[in-house]
Design an enzyme around this catalytic site. Sequence first.
Site, PDB file in Angstrom:
ATOM      1  N   PRO A   1      34.002  41.082  36.222  1.00  0.00           N
ATOM      2  CA  PRO A   1      34.944  41.596  35.218  1.00  0.00           C
ATOM      3  C   PRO A   1      34.725  43.069  34.880  1.00  0.00           C
ATOM      4  O   PRO A   1      35.683  43.805  34.626  1.00  0.00           O
ATOM      5  CB  PRO A   1      34.686  40.698  34.007  1.00  0.00           C
ATOM      6  CG  PRO A   1      34.199  39.416  34.592  1.00  0.00           C
ATOM      7  CD  PRO A   1      33.395  39.812  35.796  1.00  0.00           C
ATOM      8  N   SER A   2      33.468  43.509  34.865  1.00  0.00           N
ATOM      9  CA  SER A   2      33.178  44.905  34.518  1.00  0.00           C
ATOM     10  C   SER A   2      32.914  45.756  35.751  1.00  0.00           C
ATOM     11  O   SER A   2      32.529  46.915  35.641  1.00  0.00           O
ATOM     12  CB  SER A   2      31.946  44.970  33.601  1.00  0.00           C
ATOM     13  OG  SER A   2      30.811  44.442  34.273  1.00  0.00           O
TER      14      SER A   2
ATOM     15  N   TRP B   1      37.930  36.973  41.236  1.00  0.00           N
ATOM     16  CA  TRP B   1      38.824  37.268  42.362  1.00  0.00           C
ATOM     17  C   TRP B   1      38.113  37.099  43.708  1.00  0.00           C
ATOM     18  O   TRP B   1      38.286  37.915  44.622  1.00  0.00           O
ATOM     19  CB  TRP B   1      39.392  38.685  42.242  1.00  0.00           C
ATOM     20  CG  TRP B   1      40.097  38.926  40.955  1.00  0.00           C
ATOM     21  CD1 TRP B   1      40.815  38.030  40.219  1.00  0.00           C
ATOM     22  CD2 TRP B   1      40.137  40.157  40.225  1.00  0.00           C
ATOM     23  NE1 TRP B   1      41.316  38.625  39.079  1.00  0.00           N
ATOM     24  CE2 TRP B   1      40.910  39.927  39.050  1.00  0.00           C
ATOM     25  CE3 TRP B   1      39.618  41.428  40.443  1.00  0.00           C
ATOM     26  CZ2 TRP B   1      41.153  40.919  38.113  1.00  0.00           C
ATOM     27  CZ3 TRP B   1      39.861  42.422  39.514  1.00  0.00           C
ATOM     28  CH2 TRP B   1      40.618  42.169  38.356  1.00  0.00           C
TER      29      TRP B   1
ATOM     30  N   GLU C   1      38.847  45.246  48.988  1.00  0.00           N
ATOM     31  CA  GLU C   1      37.864  45.807  49.932  1.00  0.00           C
ATOM     32  C   GLU C   1      37.810  47.332  49.843  1.00  0.00           C
ATOM     33  O   GLU C   1      37.726  48.031  50.843  1.00  0.00           O
ATOM     34  CB  GLU C   1      38.161  45.344  51.361  1.00  0.00           C
ATOM     35  CG  GLU C   1      37.879  43.864  51.560  1.00  0.00           C
ATOM     36  CD  GLU C   1      37.862  43.464  53.020  1.00  0.00           C
ATOM     37  OE1 GLU C   1      37.402  44.268  53.843  1.00  0.00           O
ATOM     38  OE2 GLU C   1      38.307  42.352  53.327  1.00  0.00           O
TER      39      GLU C   1
END
Length: 632
Positions: free
Chosen positions: A196-197, A226, A439
Amino acid sequence: MMSTVSKAFVTGPKNYNKFINITSRYYGAQAAAKVQKKESKETNKKETKSFVMNIFRGQVQTDQVFPFPSPLSQDQLDTLKMLVDPVDKFFTEVNDPVKNDDTSDIEEKVKQGLWELGAFSMQVPEEFGGLNCNNTQYGRLVEVVGKHDLGVGIMLGSHQSIGFKGILLVGTPEQKAKYLPRVSNGEYAAFALTEPSCGSDAGAVKSRAIKSADGTHYILNGSKIWISNGGIADIFTVFAQVPMKDPETGEIKDKVTAFIVERGFGGLTNGPPERKMGIKCSNTAEVYFDNVKIPAENVLGGEGQGFKVAMNILNNGRFGMAGALSGTMIACAKKAVEHATTRVQFGKTINEFGGVQEKIARMAMLQYVTQSLMYMISGNMDSGSQDYHLEAAISKVFASESAWWVCDESIQILGGMGFMKDTGVERVMRDLRIFRIFEGTNDILRLFVALTGIQYAGSHLKELQKAFKNPAANLGLIFGEAAKRATKAVGLSTPPNFSHLVHPNLAESAGLVGKSVENYGQTIEAVLIKYGKGIVEEQFILNRLAQAAIDTYTSVVVLSRASRAANLNLPTAEHEILMAQAWCQEAASRTAYNLKVAKSEKYTDLFKKYKKISQNVCENGGINPADTPLGF
């Protein structure tokens, strides 16, 4: 002249180490620069063979671009031919991309069929149950997948291009023997870095793994978001902070370390599949680690080497994206051309109109460049090159942006039909959008290209600064540089020349690229002298430098490929020469413009306006809907 040249270099970056430290704040231009900081001294001593790195010094290094690679033996070609047709047939007859998209899932028979084809273990050695493909073979097979279904392609790529790629690249013999047979025979793999960060800023990883007192295991806690294959994977490459003692200061510092983590260790769970714009059938989920016990022997690539492992994995696999998207562009263009050559308007088929002809020509060129990048980079890798990281980053940026353009213009040519679901192109457009993000976002990769190249050019500047401190011992270097600059100043220098390496019909195009390289080196020197270490904060300029690098590298790649076709008298030679000539002409114009922008005070003022407009909008919380001519 001596004093002028000396002054020019002395007013460059005042402290090169500080300059490198600042570049380390960016990933891609962040974590990658941090890893490459340790390697830069060695790189500068041996002089890199990377074409892109060398243009930052205004030099042409042709070892990795001429001749165009042909790394496959006849046996490897024959093996590849035997694999391509079955894979293409499978995706035509068994896989249903429309159903995959509608159900956000892949049928079990499709997954099982792909396992049986060996599609999940293309580059795994035969001794571990794989197909033992090299990079060029892998790229060709991925191109077939990309032509049919990007969602399935993501499942395959997340498994092998990044999921277990670290085991292939840096795994110990024991790790390979234990895990490669498993990921080749039904157990899915995933790559777990993003949190998240922590998106592009890999240094912000919060997951932590604490080593046990007896050194036999680590306890991992944290979460990832994700993660492709996150809900189905059995084996993960996970990145986490590990407290380590600094050997120089004795301080305890967190350093990112890579681990091989099995779902079977316990404590590893995942959230529900994410609902996405595209690539719906690929599984994407959050992954949670709650006191996961990892054996010490599952450290991948060494404790504290996580950044390096992550960069190695990502750099190694990026060319595959160019392969997949080359296939996607072939499929989109085919639908557009079929429509354009049969759709009659105003008494003629629409492919006879100049506006449509320009679209189709550019589709063909963008696919040709993308495919050429994939084969150039994979060929270099198969030949043992270690100097391909900037080229691989360029291939990802170029392919993802080109495929989006080709798909969008295919829809435009198809007109209303293109907007309809049954035509199939709107699904491809939704699938394509993620490729510019994951990516390594294209924005970060552009910074990576620009800052890594500038770092290489800056090391040369540093070398000259040192030379001026002891001029008696370095007269050859000093006078050589002075002479170069003197001839440039009075217009007597000639651009780098590689016309002898291309087919005669491409000599003029090669001259354009040589001029771009010369201009590039001069521009880099100018911005280094002007901004010093502050260049890392000038993203408006860095983006233009990156785009100029992309245009210059893609030009030399197509010159090489088209020359090969002409020299071998291939049936496509005339068409390839046309595309190379057109591409180089357009790219040279863009490069000249972008380099002019990078060192122009006029455009510096424009960038300030962009910055202020952005600040105004952000302070306002967005574009105010009440800001109308009516006042409400």
